[in-house]
Design an enzyme around this catalytic site. Sequence first.
Site, PDB file in Angstrom:
ATOM      1  N   GLU A 180      45.600 -51.089 -18.898  1.00  0.00           N
ATOM      2  CA  GLU A 180      45.075 -52.449 -18.762  1.00  0.00           C
ATOM      3  C   GLU A 180      46.155 -53.466 -18.393  1.00  0.00           C
ATOM      4  O   GLU A 180      46.136 -54.612 -18.845  1.00  0.00           O
ATOM      5  CB  GLU A 180      44.337 -52.881 -20.041  1.00  0.00           C
ATOM      6  CG  GLU A 180      43.118 -52.016 -20.356  1.00  0.00           C
ATOM      7  CD  GLU A 180      42.308 -52.537 -21.527  1.00  0.00           C
ATOM      8  OE1 GLU A 180      42.823 -53.384 -22.278  1.00  0.00           O
ATOM      9  OE2 GLU A 180      41.154 -52.102 -21.687  1.00  0.00           O
ATOM     10  N   GLU A 251      36.898 -46.431 -20.240  1.00  0.00           N
ATOM     11  CA  GLU A 251      36.535 -46.865 -21.598  1.00  0.00           C
ATOM     12  C   GLU A 251      35.171 -47.529 -21.582  1.00  0.00           C
ATOM     13  O   GLU A 251      35.038 -48.678 -21.153  1.00  0.00           O
ATOM     14  CB  GLU A 251      37.573 -47.838 -22.174  1.00  0.00           C
ATOM     15  CG  GLU A 251      38.907 -47.214 -22.530  1.00  0.00           C
ATOM     16  CD  GLU A 251      39.814 -48.183 -23.291  1.00  0.00           C
ATOM     17  OE1 GLU A 251      39.315 -49.222 -23.783  1.00  0.00           O
ATOM     18  OE2 GLU A 251      41.022 -47.890 -23.391  1.00  0.00           O
TER      19      GLU A 251
END
Length: 816
Positions: A180, A251
């Site tokens: 991320e 995710e």
Amino acid sequence: MGRFLFLLGLLLAAAVDISSAGNVTYDGRSLIIDGQHKILFSGSIHYPRSTPQMWPSLIAKAKAGGLDVIETLVFWNLHEPQPGQFDFSGRRDIVRFIKEIQAQGLYACIRIGPFIEGEWSYGGLPFWLHDIPGIVYRSDNEPFKYQMQKFVSKIVSMMKTEKLYASQGGPIILSQIENEYGMIEAAFREKGPPYVRWAAEMAVGLQTGVPWVMCKQNDAPDPVINACNGRRCGETFPGPNSPNKPAIWTENWTSFYQVYGDEPDIRSAEDIAFHVALFIAKKGSYVNYYMYHGGTNFGRTASAYILTSYYDQAPLDEYGLFRQPKWGHLKELHTAIKLCMDPLLSGVCSTMALGQSQQAFVYGVNSVDCAAFLVNNDTRKNVVVTFQDSLYELPPKSISILPDCKTEAFNTAKVSTQYSTRAVETSQKLDSIEKWGEYKEAIPTFEDTSLRENMLLEHMNTTKDISDYLWYTFSFQNDFSDAEYLLNVTSSAHVLHAFVNGAFVGYTHGSFKTKTPILESKVTLNNGTNHISLLSGMVGLPDSGPYLERRVAGVRSVMVKGEHEIKDFTSYSWGYQVGLLGEKLQVYTDIGSSKIQWNTYGSSTHQRLTWYKTVFDAPAGKEPVALNLESMGKGEAWVNGQSIGRYWVSFLTQKGSPSQTWYSVPRSLLKPTDNLLIILEEENGYPLGISIDTISITKVCGHVSESHLPPVISWRGQNKTEPNYNKKHHGRRPKVQLRCPPGRSISSILFSSYGTPTGDCGSYALGSCHSSHSLATVEEACLGKRICSFPVWSQKFGDDPCPGILKTLLVDAQCT
């Protein structure tokens, strides 16, 4: 029938051993394994958040739920707690974990990071990085890149040595570098983009033979695949940054992490299923559930304010029990999508509007091989749509899957799988005063310390993450003339305890969203020398954001205020003690515990910061074990020398209840008898209220209407033009399916109504329409059985209690 057998054959083929993956590449449609395009369902199970003894069962349950891949993060600070000192034992044994995945015939994905966030302390980075001169984490910074490359290379080398990559015949088909980073890249200005390019080149250069991904990194350099994280990637993901890369969802949050003071985040099975189906309909090819099993943040591994229990609302709960209907509904979804595999991977995709908020995604190879996803984005009402000359009723915010473009196999909003209830049973109350010992933590003064500075030290850089605690102490001569004094302390730690001359005078704490309030306490000072002792505490280190190495914590300023005078001790002679004396003595171990003098519980005045000791026997049976700490305040617990995590029961939610009351004790930590339990209590907990409990599924409930679809496993393609199409046989009716856990069977039917029962499995009552045979019929079919299946069909109940009205069967059963 031929079409059904063909599809069933595909499902059976998908169930065979896939652990020896071979060559892995990709194109714009999907990953390609041994020359075959794949749509893959993956689930996150983090090896250190459970025990090696739990891994086989967790992986088996994930496979039974229709998963193809097990994903895990890799935890740098767990494996390299000191530079060059590696630990891959016990819960850290990633090789054993990957081999267990392989043994059960599944693929693996390792997300090396090595920054992982993951609600793991310091985002997985070892704190010793902080002491490297000139280091800037996650930036185009040579000291950091050197250490990062060393660790990533170490992990890759281990996997290669054990021949665990698919290119070597192993199960690993995918790896991740960084995590991320796109969310913070701009903060590093010109140092961000070069770091991304370097990380990608470094990873690819390790020649694993399998693709690499970067999540939330839209500019992931070729050949690294950019992937999506979040709840709604079918709506939010802009797509691969190259037409030659597949759409991957790394995710898909099955709930969300929980912090102290918050209620659990509940995400419904219907919502998860909708967004997975939408992602697949939009050419997504890989979905990973984060988490599929969350597990436990043992020891001090949780990041700032994160609960010890992790993603308990996942399809497999903290203890590894099925979280129903989430697990079962997603299993049905996976089965339905796999029935569409051939047209999804080989067919041409077209879309068509079915209404203002409705559309169809159609995949066709030829007139026979066709699959459709009918989407209703309207969140308020059922909508009837026409697709290929047939009518379909779509519930609000739902997707119907038609594996042959004709017959509905699954709808994301129609849950036919059972609901389960988790129950707690007390096995042993630890309420005997005679069995408890206590050891009061010493409150240090300035004279007791050896580390001294003429300034306030930063907490994390002083403790080096070897303890949550840092004592700040100073002594001064009281020459105030005032009668009343106020101690004023500003702190950026998570908790602060204040003592004056050994007596407790005040406490304050922050939260995940708010800073720690200033502590102001009225104090009484001696004439002459006074000792101030401040205990700064962290509840986990931060795990996210840019420039993590610059974060600060601890006491920031200290003043003693009189009515006419204020003394500022911020720049003063301070003494420090890292950690608690009990930690240094390791009183939580058998050896350490035997070396100190334990007093009988309650033999002296209570003090904050007290260690408690007792022993208990392991509960009979195989059910998961938990420690009920409802009577305690805040601290940490150890069983047989192993920390089962921090607890903070006194931090209540807005509803007035603790965020977590029960703390998992894996059975592999237990002996049959005389298990040593040590509790460090910071506040005013009452250890005689602690109990040893077992966790089990004691009730199962089914709630299925005539409008529900039959179980997907019974699906077969049917031609709606056949004259007998509407004469559904027994196997293709909606069913209530009940399944007790192994070792339990249905002992009683608590409620049964075929008709129009009101409510749901959480709360129900008879409706205006009810078959008088409901209870007796279900009891005859189900009592004494572990597994029971019952069609929603009036003929099974002898008559139709209300002709012309849509009927529902609701059954709640006790498992004993």
